[in-house]
Design a protein around this motif. Structure first.
Motif, PDB file in Angstrom:
ATOM      1  N   ASN A   1       0.859  -1.183   0.000  1.00  0.00           N
ATOM      2  CA  ASN A   1       0.000   0.000   0.000  1.00  0.00           C
ATOM      3  C   ASN A   1       0.897   1.236   0.000  1.00  0.00           C
ATOM      4  O   ASN A   1       1.488   1.575   1.021  1.00  0.00           O
TER       5      ASN A   1
ATOM      6  N   LYS B   1      -0.023   4.209  -0.206  1.00  0.00           N
ATOM      7  CA  LYS B   1      -0.719   5.368   0.384  1.00  0.00           C
ATOM      8  C   LYS B   1      -0.540   6.584  -0.523  1.00  0.00           C
ATOM      9  O   LYS B   1      -0.466   6.409  -1.745  1.00  0.00           O
TER      10      LYS B   1
ATOM     11  N   HIS C   1      -9.507   1.007   4.823  1.00  0.00           N
ATOM     12  CA  HIS C   1      -8.249   1.285   5.509  1.00  0.00           C
ATOM     13  C   HIS C   1      -8.505   2.259   6.665  1.00  0.00           C
ATOM     14  O   HIS C   1      -9.311   3.184   6.537  1.00  0.00           O
TER      15      HIS C   1
ATOM     16  N   GLU D   1      -5.215  -4.832  10.582  1.00  0.00           N
ATOM     17  CA  GLU D   1      -4.225  -3.778  10.768  1.00  0.00           C
ATOM     18  C   GLU D   1      -4.524  -2.998  12.040  1.00  0.00           C
ATOM     19  O   GLU D   1      -5.329  -2.055  12.026  1.00  0.00           O
TER      20      GLU D   1
ATOM     21  N   ILE E   1       0.325   0.948  12.859  1.00  0.00           N
ATOM     22  CA  ILE E   1       0.484   1.480  11.497  1.00  0.00           C
ATOM     23  C   ILE E   1       1.405   2.688  11.489  1.00  0.00           C
ATOM     24  O   ILE E   1       1.121   3.696  12.138  1.00  0.00           O
ATOM     25  N   GLY E   2       2.506   2.553  10.771  1.00  0.00           N
ATOM     26  CA  GLY E   2       3.427   3.674  10.598  1.00  0.00           C
ATOM     27  C   GLY E   2       4.136   4.088  11.878  1.00  0.00           C
ATOM     28  O   GLY E   2       4.725   5.157  11.945  1.00  0.00           O
TER      29      GLY E   2
ATOM     30  N   SER F   1       3.542  -1.804  10.386  1.00  0.00           N
ATOM     31  CA  SER F   1       4.991  -1.826  10.625  1.00  0.00           C
ATOM     32  C   SER F   1       5.655  -3.149  10.256  1.00  0.00           C
ATOM     33  O   SER F   1       6.604  -3.573  10.909  1.00  0.00           O
TER      34      SER F   1
ATOM     35  N   GLY G   1       2.915  -1.048   4.277  1.00  0.00           N
ATOM     36  CA  GLY G   1       2.887   0.375   3.942  1.00  0.00           C
ATOM     37  C   GLY G   1       4.274   0.861   3.597  1.00  0.00           C
ATOM     38  O   GLY G   1       4.800   0.611   2.511  1.00  0.00           O
ATOM     39  N   GLY G   2       4.895   1.544   4.544  1.00  0.00           N
ATOM     40  CA  GLY G   2       6.198   2.174   4.334  1.00  0.00           C
ATOM     41  C   GLY G   2       7.230   1.299   3.627  1.00  0.00           C
ATOM     42  O   GLY G   2       7.888   1.755   2.676  1.00  0.00           O
TER      43      GLY G   2
HETATM   44  P1  13P Z   1       3.051   0.612   7.639  1.00  0.00           P
HETATM   45  O1  13P Z   1       3.592  -0.681   7.056  1.00  0.00           O
HETATM   46  O2  13P Z   1       3.735   1.828   7.084  1.00  0.00           O
HETATM   47  O3  13P Z   1       2.966   0.564   9.121  1.00  0.00           O
HETATM   48  O4  13P Z   1       1.541   0.731   7.100  1.00  0.00           O
HETATM   49  C1  13P Z   1       0.693  -0.364   7.215  1.00  0.00           C
HETATM   50  C2  13P Z   1      -0.538  -0.089   6.445  1.00  0.00           C
HETATM   51  O5  13P Z   1      -1.339   0.761   6.797  1.00  0.00           O
HETATM   52  C3  13P Z   1      -0.765  -0.867   5.213  1.00  0.00           C
HETATM   53  O6  13P Z   1      -2.040  -0.658   4.699  1.00  0.00           O
END
Ligand code: 13P
Length: 246
Positions: free
Chosen positions: A9, A11, A93, A163, A168-169, A209, A230-231
């Motif tokens: 993702n 984003k 999300h 998630e 997240i992040g 993460s 994500g990242g």
């Molecule tokens: P991170 O991997 O950056 O924590 O983000 C997870 C996410 O929201 C994937 O949809």
């Protein structure tokens, strides 16, 4: 056995140049042939991604609207995704639920629209830190899923992404035990509320993460069938996550 599934993702990140570079890197890398890989760039770059990403890798939208083509400024329809060879979409999300204030009903309605149109759905669910600390995790996640159950019969094109919002992040990944526990609870819910077959066949992937360092241990858990990244999906290490199940 359920096919391992890894989604990236992006984003609201990337540019024409960086997205091409990321895709070329993924194309050229050696990848586990048994893992299904889907990347979700911002809407503006979906066609670019589809043009460059090599089959069998697939492209996902990050969102889709629940109405057919018409006067809905700023939205994208299921038919437009299909027309562009985009075969998946993320929905629900937490960044959309929290920042854009999408509720369970709206997310479920979009899930139905996507599935009815033949688009696969990576359905995201998860709790806040406050909800976890007050013991509501399973209740929150199954309430989000129950809204889908009200509207959807065929679960074969749904991948559930658990998630936890606090992971997240933040660099604060759920422990293997924490993730496995919720994944098992979701599978139990599917078994009770939908069917044994759907519980057995539905991929439940973890997001929050995920990195090349923590993915191996998580991937060994019996109810973790992949990742939504994500990242790290913007970095070369995404390939290591794709290969975590090797
Ligand atoms: P991170 O991997 O950056 O924590 O983000 C997870 C996410 O929201 C994937 O949809």
């Amino acid at each position: 056995p359920r096919q391992f599934f890894v989604g990236g993702n992006f984003k609201m990140n990337g540019s024409v140049d960086t997205i091409k570079k990321i895709i070329n890197h993924i194309n050229d890398a050696e990848k586990d042939p048994n893992t299904e890989v889907v990347i979700a760039p911002p809407a503006l770059y979906l066609l670019l991604a589809r043009e460059h990403l090599k089959a069998p890798l697939e492209v996902a939208a990050q969102n889709v609207f629940d109405k057919p083509n018409g006067a809905f400024t700023g939205e994208i329809s299921v038919d437009q995704l299909k027309d562009s060879n985009i075969t998946w979409t993320l929905l629900g999300h937490s960044e959309r639920r929290v920042v854009l204030q999408e509720d369970d009903q709206f997310v479920a309605s979009k899930t139905k629209a996507a599935l009815d149109g033949g688009i696969g759905v990576i359905f995201c669910c998860g709790e806040t830190l406050e909800q976890r600390e007050s013991g509501e995790t399973v209740k929150v996640v199954t309430t989000q899923l129950a809204a889908v159950k009200e509207k959807v019969q065929d679960w074969s094109k749904i991948v559930i992404a658990y998630e936890p919002i606090w992971a997240i992040g933040t660099g604060k990944v759920a422990s293997t035990e924490q993730a496995q526990e919720v994944h098992a609870a979701i599978r139990e819910w599917l078994k009770k509320e939908v069917s044994e077959k759907v519980a057995e066949e539905t991929r439940i992937i973890y997001g929050g993460s995920v990195s090349e360092k923590n993915c191996k241990d998580l991937s060994k858990q019996p109810d973790i069938d992949g990742f939504l990244v994500g990242g790290a999906s913007l970095k070369p290490a995404f390939v290591d996550i794709i290969n975590s199940h090797l």
